[in-house]
Design an enzyme around this catalytic site. Structure first.
Site, PDB file in Angstrom:
ATOM      1  N   SER A 181       0.833  -1.199   0.000  1.00 60.03           N
ATOM      2  CA  SER A 181       0.000   0.000   0.000  1.00 60.03           C
ATOM      3  C   SER A 181       0.873   1.256   0.000  1.00 60.03           C
ATOM      4  O   SER A 181       1.658   1.454  -0.923  1.00 60.03           O
ATOM      5  CB  SER A 181      -0.954  -0.041   1.197  1.00 60.03           C
ATOM      6  OG  SER A 181      -1.987   0.904   1.057  1.00 60.03           O
ATOM      7  N   ASP A 220      -9.290  -3.196  -6.819  1.00 61.52           N
ATOM      8  CA  ASP A 220      -8.850  -2.528  -5.597  1.00 61.52           C
ATOM      9  C   ASP A 220      -9.706  -1.279  -5.361  1.00 61.52           C
ATOM     10  O   ASP A 220      -9.708  -0.364  -6.190  1.00 61.52           O
ATOM     11  CB  ASP A 220      -7.376  -2.135  -5.725  1.00 61.52           C
ATOM     12  CG  ASP A 220      -6.761  -1.668  -4.423  1.00 61.52           C
ATOM     13  OD1 ASP A 220      -7.465  -0.999  -3.631  1.00 61.52           O
ATOM     14  OD2 ASP A 220      -5.571  -1.945  -4.192  1.00 61.52           O
ATOM     15  N   HIS A 225      -7.703  -4.732  -1.935  1.00 61.92           N
ATOM     16  CA  HIS A 225      -6.529  -3.999  -1.477  1.00 61.92           C
ATOM     17  C   HIS A 225      -5.731  -4.884  -0.519  1.00 61.92           C
ATOM     18  O   HIS A 225      -6.171  -5.155   0.599  1.00 61.92           O
ATOM     19  CB  HIS A 225      -6.939  -2.702  -0.784  1.00 61.92           C
ATOM     20  CG  HIS A 225      -5.785  -1.791  -0.510  1.00 61.92           C
ATOM     21  ND1 HIS A 225      -5.125  -1.108  -1.519  1.00 61.92           N
ATOM     22  CD2 HIS A 225      -5.146  -1.473   0.641  1.00 61.92           C
ATOM     23  CE1 HIS A 225      -4.140  -0.400  -0.995  1.00 61.92           C
ATOM     24  NE2 HIS A 225      -4.136  -0.609   0.310  1.00 61.92           N
TER      25      HIS A 225
END
Length: 236
Positions: free
Chosen positions: A48, A176, A205
């Site tokens: 991330s 995502d 995600h």
């Protein structure tokens, strides 16, 4: 594993902490590891926000990377910070945004306690409803950026991908909820000699769940190891 400033459960001692592209801290950690240990092979892995940081680092520091650093992987990286922020600002992403802002505002309040004379608008920060509001009021001024847009523009890894000179992989999912079309660097990966993009249809995600049995739910891990291990074996 790297604890970014203020993420260890204890606030750091500066008005600034970390942000999505704060690669100078990452570089410092890598240099300290090299000085203090005898590792011959190092790989980087970021998820991330950490994925954006790792990919940016590989391009930004491409001409000065240590020899021990052989490869890098980013997972679910928001390669275009502006578009990712706009994506998360949608009403359908309210739960995600609310969770992020709750954490960020809590950390910002600690800064007010430790630096009461620093010129920040406390009410503006606490009333932030999205990343634009928060980064305009807090992140940009404490790091010296003109605005949230200026911060996002300078720190999105997408613009650094073409500079990468060592094997680098991005694993990301097309479903995502944090990412928009601009966050998928298909063009940058096309014909790139060192940067590969693995974009799956599903995965969310940092999800990529392939089985309900957690013991065998290792798809992403297998991809990571499959990419990293050859670089380790070649260096031995």
């Amino acid at each position: 594993a790297v604890n970014l400033r203020g993420c260890s459960g204890e606030d750091n001692k500066h008005i600034f902490a970390y942000h999505s592209g704060f690669t100078s801290d990452l570089n410092f950690v890598i240099q300290q590891v090299i000085k203090g240990y005898s590792y011959q092979t190092i790989s980087l892995l970021g998820y991330s926000l950490g994925g954006n940081m790792v990919l940016k680092y590989m391009g930004e520091y491409a001409d000065s990377l240590p020899l021990q650093l052989k490869c890098a992987v980013g997972v679910s990286a928001p390669c275009d910070l502006e578009d990712s922020s706009n994506q998360l600002a949608k009403k359908s992403r309210f739960l995600y945004m609310n969770s992020f802002l709750k954490s960020l505002k809590k950390k910002a309040l600690l800064k007010f306690e430790h630096f009461p004379n620093f010129e920040l608008d406390k009410n503006r920060i606490l009333n932030a409803r999205n990343f634009t509001d928060f980064d305009d009021a807090f992140t940009a001024p404490i790091f010296g950026y003109k605005s949230a847009l200026d911060y996002w523009t300078q720190n999105s890894c997408k613009q650094y991908l073409h500079l990468i000179k060592k094997p680098t992989l991005l694993i990301t999912a097309l479903d995502d909820p944090f990412l928009s079309d601009k966050c998928y660097p298909f063009l940058e990966a096309k014909n790139h000699p060192h940067f590969d993009l693995l974009a799956t249809k599903y995965g969310g995600h940092v999800g990529f769940n392939c089985r309900f049995n957690k013991v065998y739910n290792l798809w992403c891990g297998r991809q990571l190891l499959g990419f990293i291990e050859p670089h380790f074996s070649h260096s031995q």
